[in-house]
Design a protein around this motif. Structure first.
Motif, PDB file in Angstrom:
ATOM      1  N   GLU A  50     -23.575  -0.649  57.879  1.00 38.13           N
ATOM      2  CA  GLU A  50     -22.336  -1.309  58.293  1.00 38.13           C
ATOM      3  C   GLU A  50     -21.876  -2.349  57.275  1.00 38.13           C
ATOM      4  O   GLU A  50     -20.691  -2.660  57.194  1.00 38.13           O
ATOM      5  CB  GLU A  50     -22.521  -1.978  59.653  1.00 38.13           C
ATOM      6  CG  GLU A  50     -22.688  -0.997  60.791  1.00 38.13           C
ATOM      7  CD  GLU A  50     -23.137  -1.648  62.087  1.00 38.13           C
ATOM      8  OE1 GLU A  50     -23.361  -2.877  62.103  1.00 38.13           O
ATOM      9  OE2 GLU A  50     -23.296  -0.920  63.078  1.00 38.13           O
ATOM     10  N   SER A  51     -22.796  -2.881  56.507  1.00 38.91           N
ATOM     11  CA  SER A  51     -22.445  -3.964  55.583  1.00 38.91           C
ATOM     12  C   SER A  51     -22.063  -3.492  54.186  1.00 38.91           C
ATOM     13  O   SER A  51     -21.543  -4.272  53.400  1.00 38.91           O
ATOM     14  CB  SER A  51     -23.615  -4.950  55.482  1.00 38.91           C
ATOM     15  OG  SER A  51     -24.707  -4.359  54.818  1.00 38.91           O
ATOM     16  N   VAL A  52     -22.272  -2.240  53.885  1.00 43.00           N
ATOM     17  CA  VAL A  52     -22.043  -1.738  52.528  1.00 43.00           C
ATOM     18  C   VAL A  52     -20.578  -1.812  52.101  1.00 43.00           C
ATOM     19  O   VAL A  52     -20.290  -2.013  50.927  1.00 43.00           O
ATOM     20  CB  VAL A  52     -22.581  -0.291  52.392  1.00 43.00           C
ATOM     21  CG1 VAL A  52     -22.149   0.363  51.112  1.00 43.00           C
ATOM     22  CG2 VAL A  52     -24.093  -0.292  52.478  1.00 43.00           C
ATOM     23  N   ASP A  53     -19.655  -1.695  53.027  1.00 40.63           N
ATOM     24  CA  ASP A  53     -18.234  -1.624  52.671  1.00 40.63           C
ATOM     25  C   ASP A  53     -17.579  -2.976  52.419  1.00 40.63           C
ATOM     26  O   ASP A  53     -16.425  -3.027  52.008  1.00 40.63           O
ATOM     27  CB  ASP A  53     -17.449  -0.902  53.771  1.00 40.63           C
ATOM     28  CG  ASP A  53     -17.833   0.563  53.851  1.00 40.63           C
ATOM     29  OD1 ASP A  53     -18.219   1.136  52.818  1.00 40.63           O
ATOM     30  OD2 ASP A  53     -17.745   1.138  54.955  1.00 40.63           O
ATOM     31  N   ASP A  54     -18.270  -4.073  52.645  1.00 40.27           N
ATOM     32  CA  ASP A  54     -17.691  -5.400  52.464  1.00 40.27           C
ATOM     33  C   ASP A  54     -18.672  -6.268  51.694  1.00 40.27           C
ATOM     34  O   ASP A  54     -19.829  -6.411  52.105  1.00 40.27           O
ATOM     35  CB  ASP A  54     -17.385  -6.019  53.832  1.00 40.27           C
ATOM     36  CG  ASP A  54     -16.770  -7.390  53.711  1.00 40.27           C
ATOM     37  OD1 ASP A  54     -17.533  -8.380  53.712  1.00 40.27           O
ATOM     38  OD2 ASP A  54     -15.530  -7.470  53.619  1.00 40.27           O
ATOM     39  N   LEU A  55     -18.227  -6.840  50.597  1.00 41.76           N
ATOM     40  CA  LEU A  55     -19.107  -7.612  49.741  1.00 41.76           C
ATOM     41  C   LEU A  55     -19.751  -8.791  50.466  1.00 41.76           C
ATOM     42  O   LEU A  55     -20.953  -9.030  50.335  1.00 41.76           O
ATOM     43  CB  LEU A  55     -18.354  -8.096  48.503  1.00 41.76           C
ATOM     44  CG  LEU A  55     -19.169  -8.817  47.461  1.00 41.76           C
ATOM     45  CD1 LEU A  55     -20.295  -7.947  46.941  1.00 41.76           C
ATOM     46  CD2 LEU A  55     -18.281  -9.268  46.321  1.00 41.76           C
ATOM     47  N   GLY A  56     -18.967  -9.506  51.264  1.00 40.43           N
ATOM     48  CA  GLY A  56     -19.511 -10.634  52.016  1.00 40.43           C
ATOM     49  C   GLY A  56     -20.566 -10.186  53.013  1.00 40.43           C
ATOM     50  O   GLY A  56     -21.628 -10.811  53.133  1.00 40.43           O
ATOM     51  N   ASP A  57     -20.273  -9.095  53.734  1.00 44.67           N
ATOM     52  CA  ASP A  57     -21.244  -8.560  54.690  1.00 44.67           C
ATOM     53  C   ASP A  57     -22.508  -8.091  53.973  1.00 44.67           C
ATOM     54  O   ASP A  57     -23.624  -8.296  54.457  1.00 44.67           O
ATOM     55  CB  ASP A  57     -20.646  -7.394  55.479  1.00 44.67           C
ATOM     56  CG  ASP A  57     -19.583  -7.827  56.469  1.00 44.67           C
ATOM     57  OD1 ASP A  57     -19.498  -9.042  56.772  1.00 44.67           O
ATOM     58  OD2 ASP A  57     -18.836  -6.943  56.935  1.00 44.67           O
ATOM     59  N   ALA A  58     -22.323  -7.467  52.831  1.00 41.57           N
ATOM     60  CA  ALA A  58     -23.474  -6.980  52.058  1.00 41.57           C
ATOM     61  C   ALA A  58     -24.356  -8.144  51.619  1.00 41.57           C
ATOM     62  O   ALA A  58     -25.587  -8.085  51.727  1.00 41.57           O
ATOM     63  CB  ALA A  58     -22.999  -6.176  50.852  1.00 41.57           C
TER      64      ALA A  58
END
Length: 96
Positions: free
Chosen positions: A18-26
Motif C-alpha cells: 500500500e505504501s509503494v505508490d507514495d513517497l511519504g508513505d514509503a
C-alpha cells in the motif's frame, strides 16, 4: 514456527504494498517496519501469491534505495534516448 514479532507476515506485506505508490508513505513504512521485517515477512509466509507480492514490494523498495543513493542501474531508468527513432506518421515524407 515462522512467526514474526509484531504484525503477521500478511499485514507487513500488505502495508508495504500500500505504501509503494507514495513517497511519504514509503518512507514511513521503512521507518516503522524496515526492509528487514518485510524480507522476514516474505520468508515467513506460506502463501505463494502473497510471497510473490512481497518479493515485488521488496524489489521496489530496493530500487528506491538504489535510486536515492544514485546507484540506479540502466534497467531501472525508464528514459531512453530517442536517437534513430522515426517519429513521423505513416506515409509522412522526410523533411527536404
Amino acid at each position: 514456527m515462522n512467526r514474526l514479532a509484531g504484525p503477521d507476515a500478511a499485514t507487513v506485506i500488505e502495508r508495504g504494498a500500500e505504501s509503494v505508490d507514495d513517497l511519504g508513505d514509503a518512507a514511513r513504512f521503512v521507518d516503522r517496519c524496515g526492509l528487514d521485517q518485510l524480507a522476514a515477512a516474505v520468508d515467513a509466509t506460506d502463501d505463494p501469491e502473497l510471497g510473490e507480492r512481497g518479493r515485488r514490494v521488496l524489489a521496489a523498495f530496493r530500487r528506491f534505495r538504489r535510486a536515492a543513493a544514485g546507484d540506479a542501474s540502466p534497467t531501472d531508468d525508464h528514459f531512453h534516448r530517442g536517437r534513430g527513432t522515426d517519429l513521423r506518421a505513416d506515409g509522412e515524407r522526410p523533411p527536404q
